[in-house]
Design an enzyme around this catalytic site. Structure first.
Site, PDB file in Angstrom:
ATOM      1  CD  GLU A   1      -8.848  -8.775  -4.132  1.00  0.00           C
ATOM      2  OE1 GLU A   1      -9.772  -8.610  -3.323  1.00  0.00           O
ATOM      3  OE2 GLU A   1      -7.674  -9.024  -3.771  1.00  0.00           O
TER       4      GLU A   1
ATOM      5  CE1 TYR B   1      -9.314  -3.124   0.300  1.00  0.00           C
ATOM      6  CE2 TYR B   1      -8.266  -1.172  -0.594  1.00  0.00           C
ATOM      7  CZ  TYR B   1      -8.186  -2.376   0.092  1.00  0.00           C
ATOM      8  OH  TYR B   1      -6.968  -2.827   0.562  1.00  0.00           O
TER       9      TYR B   1
ATOM     10  CE  LYS C   1      -3.949  -2.261   2.250  1.00  0.00           C
ATOM     11  NZ  LYS C   1      -4.978  -2.153   3.320  1.00  0.00           N
TER      12      LYS C   1
ATOM     13  CG  ASN D   1      -3.743  -2.317   6.767  1.00  0.00           C
ATOM     14  OD1 ASN D   1      -3.568  -1.929   5.624  1.00  0.00           O
ATOM     15  ND2 ASN D   1      -4.794  -3.016   7.141  1.00  0.00           N
TER      16      ASN D   1
ATOM     17  CG  HIS E   1      -5.282  -6.119  -0.517  1.00  0.00           C
ATOM     18  ND1 HIS E   1      -6.522  -6.208   0.051  1.00  0.00           N
ATOM     19  CD2 HIS E   1      -5.304  -6.946  -1.596  1.00  0.00           C
ATOM     20  CE1 HIS E   1      -7.271  -7.043  -0.673  1.00  0.00           C
ATOM     21  NE2 HIS E   1      -6.557  -7.508  -1.677  1.00  0.00           N
TER      22      HIS E   1
HETATM   23  P1  ATP Z   1      -7.157  -5.811   3.020  1.00  0.00           P
HETATM   24  O1  ATP Z   1      -8.469  -6.092   2.304  1.00  0.00           O
HETATM   25  O2  ATP Z   1      -6.603  -4.443   2.699  1.00  0.00           O
HETATM   26  O3  ATP Z   1      -6.180  -6.921   2.829  1.00  0.00           O
HETATM   27  P2  ATP Z   1      -8.227  -6.840   5.449  1.00  0.00           P
HETATM   28  O4  ATP Z   1      -8.816  -7.905   4.586  1.00  0.00           O
HETATM   29  O5  ATP Z   1      -7.339  -7.252   6.573  1.00  0.00           O
HETATM   30  O6  ATP Z   1      -7.418  -5.786   4.579  1.00  0.00           O
HETATM   31  P3  ATP Z   1     -10.776  -5.491   5.402  1.00  0.00           P
HETATM   32  O7  ATP Z   1     -11.832  -5.713   6.432  1.00  0.00           O
HETATM   33  O8  ATP Z   1     -10.947  -6.102   4.051  1.00  0.00           O
HETATM   34  O9  ATP Z   1      -9.380  -5.929   6.056  1.00  0.00           O
HETATM   35  O10 ATP Z   1     -10.591  -3.913   5.252  1.00  0.00           O
HETATM   36  C1  ATP Z   1      -9.949  -3.375   4.111  1.00  0.00           C
HETATM   37  C2  ATP Z   1      -9.055  -2.236   4.538  1.00  0.00           C
HETATM   38  O11 ATP Z   1      -9.869  -1.172   5.010  1.00  0.00           O
HETATM   39  C3  ATP Z   1      -8.113  -2.550   5.702  1.00  0.00           C
HETATM   40  O12 ATP Z   1      -6.922  -3.149   5.309  1.00  0.00           O
HETATM   41  C4  ATP Z   1      -7.854  -1.157   6.246  1.00  0.00           C
HETATM   42  O13 ATP Z   1      -6.864  -0.492   5.468  1.00  0.00           O
HETATM   43  C5  ATP Z   1      -9.198  -0.489   6.054  1.00  0.00           C
HETATM   44  N1  ATP Z   1     -10.000  -0.594   7.280  1.00  0.00           N
HETATM   45  C6  ATP Z   1     -10.702  -1.659   7.720  1.00  0.00           C
HETATM   46  N2  ATP Z   1     -11.322  -1.399   8.878  1.00  0.00           N
HETATM   47  C7  ATP Z   1     -11.009  -0.132   9.184  1.00  0.00           C
HETATM   48  C8  ATP Z   1     -11.354   0.746  10.254  1.00  0.00           C
HETATM   49  N3  ATP Z   1     -12.161   0.346  11.252  1.00  0.00           N
HETATM   50  N4  ATP Z   1     -10.841   2.001  10.232  1.00  0.00           N
HETATM   51  C9  ATP Z   1     -10.039   2.415   9.218  1.00  0.00           C
HETATM   52  N5  ATP Z   1      -9.689   1.645   8.171  1.00  0.00           N
HETATM   53  C10 ATP Z   1     -10.167   0.389   8.160  1.00  0.00           C
HETATM   54 MG    MG Z   2      -9.943  -7.470   2.836  1.00  0.00          MG
END
Ligand code: ATP
Ligand code: MG
Length: 143
Positions: A128, A51, A11, A114, A117
């Site tokens: 994707e 997303y 990211k 974070n 992804h």
């Molecule tokens: P990713 O899809 O990016 O791999 P993930 O699968 O661990 O992450 P998801 O629930 O799919 O988590 O959320 C997608 C992304 O949205 C997260 O990686 C984070 O960057 C953001 N995100 C999720 N929850 C929150 C939150 N409560 N506050 C801020 N950002 C969030």
């Molecule tokens: Mg995810």
């Protein structure tokens, strides 16, 4: 049959922190083969599309702001059990909850920013990968 694939993204925070090499090294050391990789600047429409599953969530605007805040590095990774093993390697979404030694625990600032992804299923990995890479940019004959 080819081993399982997943779509990873380093990211914009990973790129800003000059951690492309560090994180990629950890991915390769964990046994993943890179089948596609590039540096891209997402538009808002592209980030929103990627997303889209989260579009009703309160953090959606923040997530799109972040994902368009600078270039990112999508890559297609291949390995047995790639989807689950890559998610184990990066750790929980919130770095405070991520296991010791995981990429998010080591390098991420918070749940929003974070570092990496990872696809959450084989089918989403395929969708994707196709979102970022036309067929000719995905290597099928790598060793
Ligand atoms: P990713 O899809 O990016 O791999 P993930 O699968 O661990 O992450 P998801 O629930 O799919 O988590 O959320 C997608 C992304 O949205 C997260 O990686 C984070 O960057 C953001 N995100 C999720 N929850 C929150 C939150 N409560 N506050 C801020 N950002 C969030
Ligand atoms: Mg995810």
């Amino acid at each position: 049959m080819a081993a399982e694939r997943t779509l990873a993204i380093l990211k914009p925070d990973c790129v800003r922190k000059d951690l492309i090499g560090e994180v990629t090294r950890r991915i390769q050391e964990a046994g993943f083969k890179i089948r596609a990789m590039k540096l891209v600047q997402l538009s808002r429409a592209e980030a929103e599309g990627f997303y889209a599953v989260h579009k009703e969530r309160p953090f959606f605007g923040e997530l799109v702001d972040f994902m368009t805040s600078g270039p990112c590095v999508p890559m297609v990774l291949e390995k047995e059990n790639a989807v689950a093993d890559y998610r184990t390697l990066i750790g929980a979404t919130d770095p405070e909850e991520a296991a010791e030694g995981t990429i998010r625990k080591l390098f991420a600032d918070n749940k929003g920013q974070n570092i990496a992804h990872g696809s959450d299923s084989i089918e989403n990995g395929r969708l994707e990968a196709n979102y970022f890479f036309p067929e000719f940019e995905i290597i099928n004959n790598g060793g």
